[in-house]
Design a protein around this motif. Structure first.
Motif, PDB file in Angstrom:
ATOM      1  N   ASN A 199       0.939  -1.155   0.009  1.00  0.00           N
ATOM      2  CA  ASN A 199      -0.004  -0.016  -0.016  1.00  0.00           C
ATOM      3  C   ASN A 199       1.048   1.326  -0.154  1.00  0.00           C
ATOM      4  O   ASN A 199       1.840   1.459   0.631  1.00  0.00           O
ATOM      5  CB  ASN A 199      -1.068   0.114   1.236  1.00  0.00           C
ATOM      6  CG  ASN A 199      -2.305   0.643   1.089  1.00  0.00           C
ATOM      7  OD1 ASN A 199      -2.271   1.182  -0.042  1.00  0.00           O
ATOM      8  ND2 ASN A 199      -2.818   1.100   2.147  1.00  0.00           N
ATOM      9  N   GLU A 205      -2.835   2.395  -4.165  1.00  0.00           N
ATOM     10  CA  GLU A 205      -3.450   2.238  -3.155  1.00  0.00           C
ATOM     11  C   GLU A 205      -4.231   1.046  -2.981  1.00  0.00           C
ATOM     12  O   GLU A 205      -4.842   0.686  -3.981  1.00  0.00           O
ATOM     13  CB  GLU A 205      -4.460   3.280  -2.527  1.00  0.00           C
ATOM     14  CG  GLU A 205      -5.426   3.205  -1.268  1.00  0.00           C
ATOM     15  CD  GLU A 205      -6.517   4.217  -1.305  1.00  0.00           C
ATOM     16  OE1 GLU A 205      -6.190   5.179  -0.299  1.00  0.00           O
ATOM     17  OE2 GLU A 205      -7.414   4.300  -1.863  1.00  0.00           O
ATOM     18  N   ILE A 206      -3.997  -0.092  -1.867  1.00  0.00           N
ATOM     19  CA  ILE A 206      -4.770  -1.190  -1.841  1.00  0.00           C
ATOM     20  C   ILE A 206      -5.702  -1.079  -0.413  1.00  0.00           C
ATOM     21  O   ILE A 206      -5.449  -0.835   0.649  1.00  0.00           O
ATOM     22  CB  ILE A 206      -3.756  -2.314  -1.559  1.00  0.00           C
ATOM     23  CG1 ILE A 206      -2.774  -2.494  -2.571  1.00  0.00           C
ATOM     24  CG2 ILE A 206      -4.527  -3.616  -1.162  1.00  0.00           C
ATOM     25  CD1 ILE A 206      -1.452  -3.494  -2.309  1.00  0.00           C
TER      26      ILE A 206
END
Length: 255
Positions: A199, A205-206
């Motif tokens: 991330n 972005e995760i």
């Protein structure tokens, strides 16, 4: 035994099935154990002393399997024992599975493989995820009914939906979505080729929410295009699927 009354009640009686025990203040039963305790506008109460096994007793489930968690493919046995007079009959029903109502009863399966409707054991060989849910045991005799439930949770390894390739113009926002069916819920890992993505890595972005993991690119660059892999993992195993993030010019090559 107490029976609540109101002002509008004019006649009251206690019956044991078809036999009258008390009609108002008048005792009809010859059983010396039965006596009147209270009779007024609020209540009508009688007492039966020295109750024994010859008396009729409503069913009560006294021994029931606890909620259980098992792995898919396990053999499961549920037990439901009840007391009562006459002896109650036992039946099982799967009342919910994955939030859906099951309209049919499950017949009781004995160890011999024969079907019966009056046994205290429910055998579920090699349980599948579709048979996870809430099971209801019902004990019935001529007097009343008692009902209790048991929850079965079935664990299984993840399976992921097939990855969908996504085309994004340079400088635009792109999202890859990975969905996994698993119990317990899966953890997710993302890779570009053989390199794991964390991330915040390179502006990505995760976000994981339950069974869904999203990999978001806020400003797609040439270096972002390529092959990505999502891996879903729990304690029983893992599954993966692949995606291709490409530029919109890719479609022009096929014209």
């Amino acid at each position: 035994m107490r029976c609540a009354q109101g002002d509008v009640v004019t006649h009251t009686a206690w019956l044991n099935r078809s036999s009258i025990l008390y009609a108002g203040e008048d005792k009809w039963s010859v059983d010396p154990r039965v006596s009147l305790v209270t009779l007024n506008q609020e209540e009508f109460t009688i007492k039966i002393e020295n109750v024994d096994m010859t008396d009729e007793v409503p069913p009560k489930i006294i021994n029931l399997s606890r909620d259980i968690v098992v792995n898919e493919g396990s053999n499961v046995t549920l037990m439901c024992q009840a007391s009562g007079k006459p002896e109650p009959s036992i039946s099982w029903k799967l009342i919910s599975s994955s939030g859906k109502r099951w309209p049919h009863d499950l017949r009781l399966v004995l160890n011999t493989g024969d079907l019966a409707s009056d046994d205290e054991y429910l055998e579920i060989p090699s349980i599948s995820r579709q048979r996870a849910g809430t099971y209801e045991c019902t004990a019935v005799n001529d007097i009343d009914t008692d009902v209790q439930t048991v929850d079965i949770t079935v664990n299984y390894a993840p399976t992921v939906s097939e990855g969908r390739d996504v085309g994004v113009t340079l400088g635009q926002r792109g999202v890859l979505e990975c969905e996994a069916d698993a119990v317990p819920e899966a953890d997710f890992e993302w890779y570009k080729d053989d390199r794991r993505i964390f991330n915040g890595f390179d502006g990505m972005e995760i976000v994981n929410t339950g069974s869904l993991s999203k990999l978001t690119f806020f400003n797609v660059s040439d270096g972002d295009y390529g092959n990505y892999t999502c891996v879903a993992i729990n304690k029983l195993g893992s599954s993966d699927t692949s995606f291709l993030l490409y530029g919109e010019y890719r479609n022009l090559l096929h014209l």
